[in-house]
Design an enzyme around this catalytic site. Structure first.
Site, PDB file in Angstrom:
ATOM      1  N   LYS A 258      25.896  44.066 -11.579  1.00  0.00           N
ATOM      2  CA  LYS A 258      25.988  42.888 -10.718  1.00  0.00           C
ATOM      3  C   LYS A 258      25.165  43.047  -9.435  1.00  0.00           C
ATOM      4  CE  LYS A 258      28.654  40.423 -13.399  1.00  0.00           C
ATOM      5  NZ  LYS A 258      28.664  41.197 -14.652  1.00  0.00           N
TER       6      LYS A 258
HETATM    7  C1  PLP Z   1      30.889  35.333 -16.161  1.00  0.00           C
HETATM    8  C2  PLP Z   1      31.657  36.624 -16.062  1.00  0.00           C
HETATM    9  N1  PLP Z   1      32.942  36.574 -15.714  1.00  0.00           N
HETATM   10  C3  PLP Z   1      33.678  37.691 -15.597  1.00  0.00           C
HETATM   11  C4  PLP Z   1      33.137  38.929 -15.853  1.00  0.00           C
HETATM   12  C5  PLP Z   1      34.011  40.145 -15.774  1.00  0.00           C
HETATM   13  O1  PLP Z   1      33.630  41.005 -14.752  1.00  0.00           O
HETATM   14  P1  PLP Z   1      34.224  42.484 -14.671  1.00  0.00           P
HETATM   15  O2  PLP Z   1      33.411  43.343 -15.572  1.00  0.00           O
HETATM   16  O3  PLP Z   1      34.072  42.855 -13.221  1.00  0.00           O
HETATM   17  O4  PLP Z   1      35.648  42.406 -15.074  1.00  0.00           O
HETATM   18  C6  PLP Z   1      31.799  39.028 -16.212  1.00  0.00           C
HETATM   19  C7  PLP Z   1      31.206  40.350 -16.462  1.00  0.00           C
HETATM   20  O5  PLP Z   1      30.083  40.532 -16.828  1.00  0.00           O
HETATM   21  C8  PLP Z   1      31.028  37.845 -16.325  1.00  0.00           C
HETATM   22  O6  PLP Z   1      29.741  37.883 -16.679  1.00  0.00           O
END
Ligand code: PLP
Length: 397
Positions: A195
């Site tokens: 990210k």
């Molecule tokens: C659109 C979206 N929402 C939520 C997430 C979840 O993030 P995390 O890996 O921090 O739980 C991601 C992860 O890539 C994502 O792309």
């Protein structure tokens, strides 16, 4: 006659160019060393500092650091009191986490198609998806900028629904002059390794609502009464009350130290990603075999993803073949996303089927996410562009 893969120009000696490399500098390294030497590794003063700095940065009243955006989405839905049998409207064009958080409650993820010309949820399709069980709209700020929030907020206010934003891709970003993190009822950010701001794994929740903030904070650490993390410090007490069924979703000081260093560099990192994106668009938009991303005028893009689309009317080979060709050129790419309704879980458990969301399926079939990160050198980006030029020349109809 179609050209063969073997005829594409390859650079066998060039090292593999990964889809992503985290931008970690000396600031992050020394911040982590400082925490390691402090003797306090888990949730503590760095996390509190990170929450406060993040809240100030986006202009939010409350920020709660958590272990992931998935955890953030789970707590956000808990905060609004989502229950079994409720419904939440979200785009099919998203990652597993967005729908999964709804399913944790045995609630129904009500999937909605993208707009014809964008990967974002189409606000015009929301109203038809609302039923008496609908509790919230969960837009995903795909690739780095907001969905049509004015329309979403208007529908939510008229139909008495909550708005929880999945801003996993969208820090730092703005929509019509407002910072993402200050618009809907609750906003969820991701600090996963790829990210735009990373802590390795991690997330942040922002809200203006003190009740939601208090509830999410308690749920994030075993449902234990306020400031549970202080119980081993001089200010804290060994006594604690378990107020509700909570989770182990806290961020650690080690992660927060990385986050603070990243936050301090976030504008410079954003500017570097924006420059890389501008170069891709400049060098690729003249080829009719590719469609470069169009950015609405009213947003500031975080540029988490640069999603190039393949035009199958003018290119002889499929998106999958383009990805293979790039791999042969030593270039890593990704695809965001396989829409939720195409996955077995959503077909078998929720009854969705292929063909139901044609815009999302079309976008998915054409999309390739190109390498886009501040450490990508000019020479490395030139390699990606050159490989795409070669593919365009060889395989144009
Ligand atoms: C659109 C979206 N929402 C939520 C997430 C979840 O993030 P995390 O890996 O921090 O739980 C991601 C992860 O890539 C994502 O792309």
């Amino acid at each position: 006659m179609a050209a063969t893969a073997a005829s594409a120009t390859t650079l066998p000696d060039a090292p593999f160019l990964p889809f992503h490399r985290a931008s970690i500098g000396p600031e992050e390294v020394s911040a982590v060393v400082e925490v390691l030497q402090s003797g306090w590794l888990t949730t503590g003063p760095r996390v509190k500092q990170f929450e406060s700095a993040f809240a100030t940065h986006v202009g939010a009243a409350h920020a709660i650091a958590v272990s992931s955006c998935t955890a953030a989405l789970h707590l956000a839905l808990a905060a609004i009191g989502l229950e079994e049998g409720d419904e939440v409207i979200l785009p099919t064009m998203t990652f597993a986490a967005t729908g999964e958080a709804v399913l944790y409650f045995r609630a129904r993820p009500v999937l909605v198609d993208c707009a014809a010309d964008s990967f974002h949820l189409d606000p015009n399709r929301i109203e038809d998806a609302i039923t008496p069980r609908t509790r919230a709209i969960l837009p995903v700020h795909y690739s780095g900028y907001a969905s049509g929030m004015d329309a979403i907020l208007e529908i939510a206010s008229r139909r008495n629904l909550k708005v929880i934003e999945d801003a996993a891709h969208s820090f730092p970003s703005q929509y019509r002059g407002k910072t993402i993190g200050t618009i809907g009822d609750i906003t969820c950010f991701s600090f996963y390794a790829t990210k735009t701001l990373t802590t390795g794994e991690g997330g942040m929740i922002t809200t203006e609502n003190p009740d939601y903030a208090g509830r999410m904070r308690i749920l994030s650490l075993h449902g234990i009464s306020r400031d549970a993390w202080k119980r081993y410090t001089s200010e804290g007490s060994w006594r604690y009350d378990i107020e509700s069924l909570g989770y182990k979703y806290n961020l650690t000081d080690l992660q927060a130290a990385i986050g603070l260093a990243q936050l301090a560099r976030s504008e410079s990192l954003r500017v570097q990603r924006a420059a890389l994106a501008a170069r891709y668009t400049c060098e690729l938009s003249s080829f009719d075999v590719f469609v470069t991303p169009v950015v609405p005028d009213d947003v500031q893009h975080a540029w988490h993803l640069y999603v190039l689309q393949v035009n199958e009317e003018t290119l002889q080979i499929s998106r999958d073949r383009v990805i293979e060709e790039l791999k042969q050129h030593g270039i890593g790419t990704s695809v965001h996303f396989i829409p939720l309704h195409l996955h077995p879980l959503y077909q078998n458990h929720c009854g969705y089927r292929r063909g139901q969301f044609p815009n999302a399926e079309r976008h998915f079939a054409s999309a390739i996410s190109l390498p886009l990160y501040p450490g990508l050198t000019s020479e490395e980006q030139a390699r990606v562009i050159q490989a795409l030029h070669d593919i365009a020349r060889l395989y144009r109809r």
